[in-house]
Scaffold this motif. Structure first.
Motif, mmCIF file in Angstrom:
data_model
loop_
_atom_site.group_PDB
_atom_site.id
_atom_site.type_symbol
_atom_site.label_atom_id
_atom_site.label_comp_id
_atom_site.label_asym_id
_atom_site.label_seq_id
_atom_site.Cartn_x
_atom_site.Cartn_y
_atom_site.Cartn_z
ATOM 1 N N ASN A 1 44.692 -0.827 118.005
ATOM 2 C CA ASN A 1 43.528 -0.447 118.808
ATOM 3 C C ASN A 1 43.911 0.760 119.655
ATOM 4 O O ASN A 1 45.072 0.918 120.036
ATOM 5 C CB ASN A 1 43.113 -1.600 119.722
ATOM 6 N N ARG B 1 33.333 -1.875 115.960
ATOM 7 C CA ARG B 1 34.739 -1.522 116.227
ATOM 8 C C ARG B 1 34.903 -0.637 117.461
ATOM 9 O O ARG B 1 36.017 -0.259 117.800
ATOM 10 C CB ARG B 1 35.374 -0.822 115.016
ATOM 11 N N ILE B 2 33.807 -0.288 118.131
ATOM 12 C CA ILE B 2 33.916 0.548 119.334
ATOM 13 C C ILE B 2 33.299 -0.198 120.509
ATOM 14 O O ILE B 2 32.191 -0.731 120.407
ATOM 15 C CB ILE B 2 33.241 1.923 119.146
ATOM 16 N N ASP C 1 39.410 6.874 109.909
ATOM 17 C CA ASP C 1 39.052 7.266 111.276
ATOM 18 C C ASP C 1 39.653 8.614 111.664
ATOM 19 O O ASP C 1 39.419 9.098 112.775
ATOM 20 C CB ASP C 1 39.514 6.203 112.282
ATOM 21 N N PHE D 1 32.012 2.852 112.314
ATOM 22 C CA PHE D 1 32.585 2.225 113.500
ATOM 23 C C PHE D 1 31.810 0.997 113.975
ATOM 24 O O PHE D 1 32.054 0.497 115.065
ATOM 25 C CB PHE D 1 32.674 3.251 114.639
ATOM 26 N N ILE E 1 38.615 2.001 120.328
ATOM 27 C CA ILE E 1 38.367 1.819 118.886
ATOM 28 C C ILE E 1 39.299 0.710 118.425
ATOM 29 O O ILE E 1 40.516 0.786 118.633
ATOM 30 C CB ILE E 1 38.656 3.109 118.082
#
Length: 175
Positions: free
Chosen positions: A23, A75-76, A98, A72, A91
């Motif tokens: 992350n 995931r954000i 990415d 994303f 993220i």
């Protein structure tokens, strides 16, 4: 007379490297000449390495809004604090897809113009154990070699000093 133009200044890292599967907090801070208003907005966009079109990934206006589908999705997350001039995001579970450039734009009416923060992300593969092992052995060997050299120099100087003292002692007894 001309009034100086008000502008929001946005600050980000130029480049960030992160390991695949981890992350990452993409830091974005800002300064503004106006008090923070209820109309302050933050927009995060992404442009892949292939330079295809920008993709919106996150938006903030009074509260954080996750944007719907896209690479994303889910995931954000927001990790900023507007009162502290922080517009950062996290993220989750980075992937090689990415890789690209993220932009952070802050607007705080009447401060709506200004430089947009850009950060280039490179997702790298995990370092293999053999590479870590090789690196540890190399660094360890260099340290051991350095200790041996320093010890040899100290012993040499000690023996040289003793020999010199002995010569002086012999010379004194001959007189």
């Amino acid at each position: 007379a001309l009034w100086p133009a008000a502008a929001v200044e946005v600050h980000t890292s130029k480049e960030v490297d992160a390991v695949n599967g981890t992350n990452l907090r993409l830091k974005c801070t800002f300064s503004t000449s106006s008090p923070i208003s209820q109309s302050l907005s933050v927009t995060w966009n992404f442009q892949p390495e292939d330079l295809s079109s920008h993709e919106p990934v996150f938006y903030y206006l009074k509260e954080p809004y996750k944007l719907s589908p896209g690479r994303f999705k889910e995931r954000i997350t927001w990790d900023g604090n507007i009162e502290r001039n922080d517009a950062s995001i996290i993220i989750w579970n980075l992937q090689p897809t990415d890789n690209g450039t993220f932009t952070c734009q802050v607007k705080n009416p009447p401060d709506v113009d200004g430089k947009i923060g850009e950060v280039r992300l490179r997702v790298v593969q995990k370092v293999h154990f053999s590479e870590i092992h090789f690196l540890a052995v190399t660094i360890g060997s260099a340290c051991v070699l350095m200790i041996i050299v320093v010890t040899a120099v100290i012993i040499y100087r000690h023996h040289r000093k003793k020999a010199q003292e002995k010569r002086i002692e012999v010379a004194d007894t001959e007189l």
